[in-house]
Design an enzyme around this catalytic site. Structure first.
Site, mmCIF file in Angstrom:
data_model
loop_
_atom_site.group_PDB
_atom_site.id
_atom_site.type_symbol
_atom_site.label_atom_id
_atom_site.label_comp_id
_atom_site.label_asym_id
_atom_site.label_seq_id
_atom_site.Cartn_x
_atom_site.Cartn_y
_atom_site.Cartn_z
ATOM 1 N N CYS A 1 0.830 -1.208 0.000
ATOM 2 C CA CYS A 1 0.000 0.000 0.000
ATOM 3 C C CYS A 1 0.865 1.258 0.000
ATOM 4 C CB CYS A 1 -0.928 -0.012 1.203
ATOM 5 S SG CYS A 1 -2.005 1.422 1.271
ATOM 6 N N CYS B 1 -0.565 4.107 2.036
ATOM 7 C CA CYS B 1 -0.385 3.980 3.490
ATOM 8 C C CYS B 1 1.061 4.282 3.892
ATOM 9 C CB CYS B 1 -0.678 2.559 3.974
ATOM 10 S SG CYS B 1 -2.113 1.769 3.280
ATOM 11 N N ASP B 2 2.010 3.740 3.162
ATOM 12 C CA ASP B 2 3.386 3.683 3.652
ATOM 13 C C ASP B 2 4.403 4.502 2.856
ATOM 14 O OD1 ASP B 2 2.652 1.923 5.717
ATOM 15 O OD2 ASP B 2 2.710 0.227 4.346
#
Ligand code: NAP
Length: 311
Positions: A133, A136-137
């Site tokens: 992701c 997300c990261d």
């Protein structure tokens, strides 16, 4: 007989539980193999509204669980193996623990699992330099080299997004042309920070003394030649597998196996609702899954009222 069984404990499942709990339906949640869902595999979540300083993924999920339990939701830890609809119109749910449960309505919120390469230390590296992701990261990897594995729209989208942070984004693909749509492929290949590595795959993840990603071993699939590539994070974007196989013919699916919703979160079986990533391959965000969980709860509530759930 339960009023409602919610299958899955990610953002969609817990949100559905909060809403159906507050509607006095005493929902029963069946957890699945990964209680808390995909967010339990990530670290800090910075884009879930309401947390200006961010929140750790596992903490967010524990909060959601506590909120659902506060309104009477119960959780049982097992994996559902099949769902059938009885001639009388209720659902019969069989699970790994050998139990058979019955419910008047079911919300499926089992999510999708990112596909992985299947390398030996892959699971241990999730959250330590291996993720699926970029949203997300990605922001954790500023001014360092990273790679994306895959050649589809997801890989191109993630690679483009990562160029905001990373110094170089290697795009590692097993063939010599991208599967992605023309516009996405052209955009990725025109980006000077994205360096494609064709006909290649990752055969080994190499870690530093702290167990964090340090490099990968690449294999050129045409020549068999191996080489080491230093990077800080591997973004695996080789597709997702929606966790919907156990539903048999109760739902219609698209060509990738995602449940087709028929107006809101309804499926082709009355009383069976689908919410979150198991039915959504487009947005795949915690907040959109939570939104669908809310919608499924409201629709299930109406369905139960229509069939007279007290009877
Ligand atoms: P995808 O289209 O199935 O692409 C998966 C990619 O991973 C392919 O390039 C495939 O290689 C590669 N791959 C699969 N297994 C592999 C393995 N074991 N080792 C190495 N490479 C492997 O998946 P996706 O990109 O996640 O997209 C899924 C769907 O969502 C698609 O319909 C896509 O169009 C859509 N989507 C759309 C957007 C958008 O429009 N903004 C964004 C994301 C996704 P091969 O090419 O050799 O098969």
């Amino acid at each position: 007989m339960e009023n409602i069984i919610i299958i899955g404990t990610g953002c969609a499942g817990f949100t559905a539980a909060i809403y159906t709990g507050r509607a006095n339906l005493a929902p029963l949640i069946l957890s699945g193999d990964q209680p808390g869902g995909q967010l339990t595999t990530t670290t800090e979540v910075e884009n879930f509204p309401g947390f200006p300083k961010g929140i750790m993924g596992p903490d967010l999920m524990m909060n959601m669980q506590a909120q659902a339990e506060r309104f009477g939701a119960r959780i049982e830890y097992t994996r559902v193996e099949s769902v059938e609809k009885s001639p009388a119109g209720h659902f019969v749910i069989r699970s790994q623990d050998g139990q058979v449960r019955e419910a008047k309505a079911v919300i499926v919120a089992t999510g999708a699992s990112p596909r992985h390469l299947g390398l030996p230390n892959e699971k241990a590296l999730i959250g330590h330099g291996l993720t699926s992701c970029a949203t997300c990261d990605g922001a954790f990897y500023r001014d360092v080299p990273v790679c994306v594995i895959g050649g589809g729209d997801s890989a191109c989208e993630e690679a483009n997004f990562l160029t905001r942070f990373a110094s170089t984004v290697y795009l590692i693909h097993r063939r010599d042309s991208l599967r992605a749509s023309k516009i996405m492929a052209e955009r990725a290949l025109a980006n000077p920070k994205i360096k494609p590595i064709w006909d290649s795959t990752v055969v080994e993840y190499l870690t530093d003394e702290k167990g964090e990603m340090r490099a990968v071993t690449l294999e050129n699939l045409k020549t068999g030649q191996r080489s080491e590539l230093e990077l800080k994070c591997v973004f695996v974007a080789i597709g997702h597998v929606p966790n919907a196989g156990f539903l048999g013919e109760l739902v219609a699916r698209d060509e990738n196996g995602y449940i087709l919703q028929e107006g809101g979160t309804r499926t082709r079986t009355e009383g069976l609702f689908a919410a979150g990533d198991v039915a959504d391959h487009v947005y795949r965000q915690a907040i959109t899954a939570a939104g669908q969980g809310c919608a499924a709860a409201l629709e299930a509530e109406r369905y139960l009222a229509d069939i007279g759930h007290g009877s």
